[in-house]
Scaffold this motif. Structure first.
Motif, mmCIF file in Angstrom:
data_model
loop_
_atom_site.group_PDB
_atom_site.id
_atom_site.type_symbol
_atom_site.label_atom_id
_atom_site.label_comp_id
_atom_site.label_asym_id
_atom_site.label_seq_id
_atom_site.Cartn_x
_atom_site.Cartn_y
_atom_site.Cartn_z
ATOM 1 N N LEU A 1 0.845 -1.207 0.000
ATOM 2 C CA LEU A 1 0.000 0.000 0.000
ATOM 3 C C LEU A 1 0.876 1.252 0.000
ATOM 4 C CD1 LEU A 1 -2.751 1.493 0.307
ATOM 5 C CD2 LEU A 1 -2.462 1.286 2.778
ATOM 6 N N VAL B 1 0.820 3.758 -3.140
ATOM 7 C CA VAL B 1 0.359 5.135 -2.933
ATOM 8 C C VAL B 1 1.484 6.122 -3.257
ATOM 9 C CG1 VAL B 1 -0.304 6.769 -1.120
ATOM 10 C CG2 VAL B 1 -1.522 4.614 -1.352
ATOM 11 N N ILE C 1 1.249 9.279 -5.778
ATOM 12 C CA ILE C 1 1.601 10.668 -5.444
ATOM 13 C C ILE C 1 2.673 11.179 -6.410
ATOM 14 C CG2 ILE C 1 2.670 12.114 -3.652
ATOM 15 C CD1 ILE C 1 1.226 10.219 -1.618
ATOM 16 N N PHE D 1 2.537 9.797 -16.136
ATOM 17 C CA PHE D 1 1.713 8.642 -15.769
ATOM 18 C C PHE D 1 2.222 7.332 -16.359
ATOM 19 C CE2 PHE D 1 -0.980 12.477 -15.844
ATOM 20 C CZ PHE D 1 -1.283 12.524 -14.495
ATOM 21 N N GLY E 1 -1.363 0.594 -10.402
ATOM 22 C CA GLY E 1 -2.649 -0.113 -10.322
ATOM 23 C C GLY E 1 -2.490 -1.529 -9.792
ATOM 24 N N ASN F 1 -1.308 -1.659 -6.060
ATOM 25 C CA ASN F 1 -2.393 -1.386 -5.113
ATOM 26 C C ASN F 1 -3.438 -2.501 -5.086
ATOM 27 O OD1 ASN F 1 -1.796 1.041 -3.794
ATOM 28 N ND2 ASN F 1 -2.322 2.210 -5.609
ATOM 29 N N TRP G 1 -1.918 -4.535 -2.267
ATOM 30 C CA TRP G 1 -2.660 -4.072 -1.083
ATOM 31 C C TRP G 1 -3.966 -4.845 -0.912
ATOM 32 C CZ3 TRP G 1 -3.651 -2.594 3.465
ATOM 33 C CH2 TRP G 1 -4.799 -1.887 3.830
#
Ligand code: HEM
Length: 139
Positions: free
Chosen positions: A16, A20, A24, A32, A39, A42, A46
């Protein structure tokens, strides 16, 4: 012996944090390129690992066997290898990235096959719930 559920939960938290941090980074840099890495990190890292932690919490008798440990190690080796490979591929370093991505994918697929098998076995052999008697018809 270490608690498998806690181990999955702690690993999920690390994924996670990493996922994250990538989000950020993308927002701040407006670059990007690593979006699919973010993707997968996470969702598989996560969300997936957190669900594995809950699963082994719910079926502690299954967590005490050997196969779930092979599930843990394949999952925890497969995802970072896959993510490192995917990062290299999206950045254009195909010769190193592609084998790493494919190798990581293979190990991850093995981990997914294992949890499918473990999940079916766990629900087949589930002992009667101690709460179930609460629902027994009154005599
Ligand atoms: C502070 C936390 C987060 C930040 C700053 C963040 C940021 C971002 C950004 C900037 C993008 C790219 C959007 C675009 O291309 O227009 C993105 C895509 C995405 N994010 Fe996050 N995100 C965060 C947390 C999460 C979490 C917790 C999850 C899932 C559990 C998630 C799942 C996704 C997915 C699935 C995509 C699309 C990936 C793709 O198109 O390949 N994100 N995020």
């Amino acid at each position: 012996m270490a608690n498998l559920s806690n181990l999955f939960l702690r690993t999920a938290l690390l994924f996670l944090g990493t996922g994250v941090a990538m989000g950020i980074f993308m927002s701040l840099s407006q670059d990007f390129t690593i979006r699919p890495v973010h993707g997968h990190m996470n969702l598989l890292g996560w969300v997936g690992f957190f669900l594995y932690a809950l699963f082994y919490r719910h079926f502690p008798h299954v967590a005490a066997t050997r196969l779930p440990w092979i599930h843990f190690w394949t999952a925890v080796i497969g995802l970072p290898a896959m993510m490192a490979g995917l990062t290299l591929v999206v950045l254009g370093h195909m010769s190193l990235g592609l084998p790493l991505l494919l190798g990581g994918e293979l190990v991850t697929v093995i981990s997914v096959a294992l949890i499918i098998h473990i999940g079916f076995m766990a629900t087949k052999a589930e002992p009667a719930s101690p709460h179930r008697e609460n629902f027994a018809p009154a005599e």
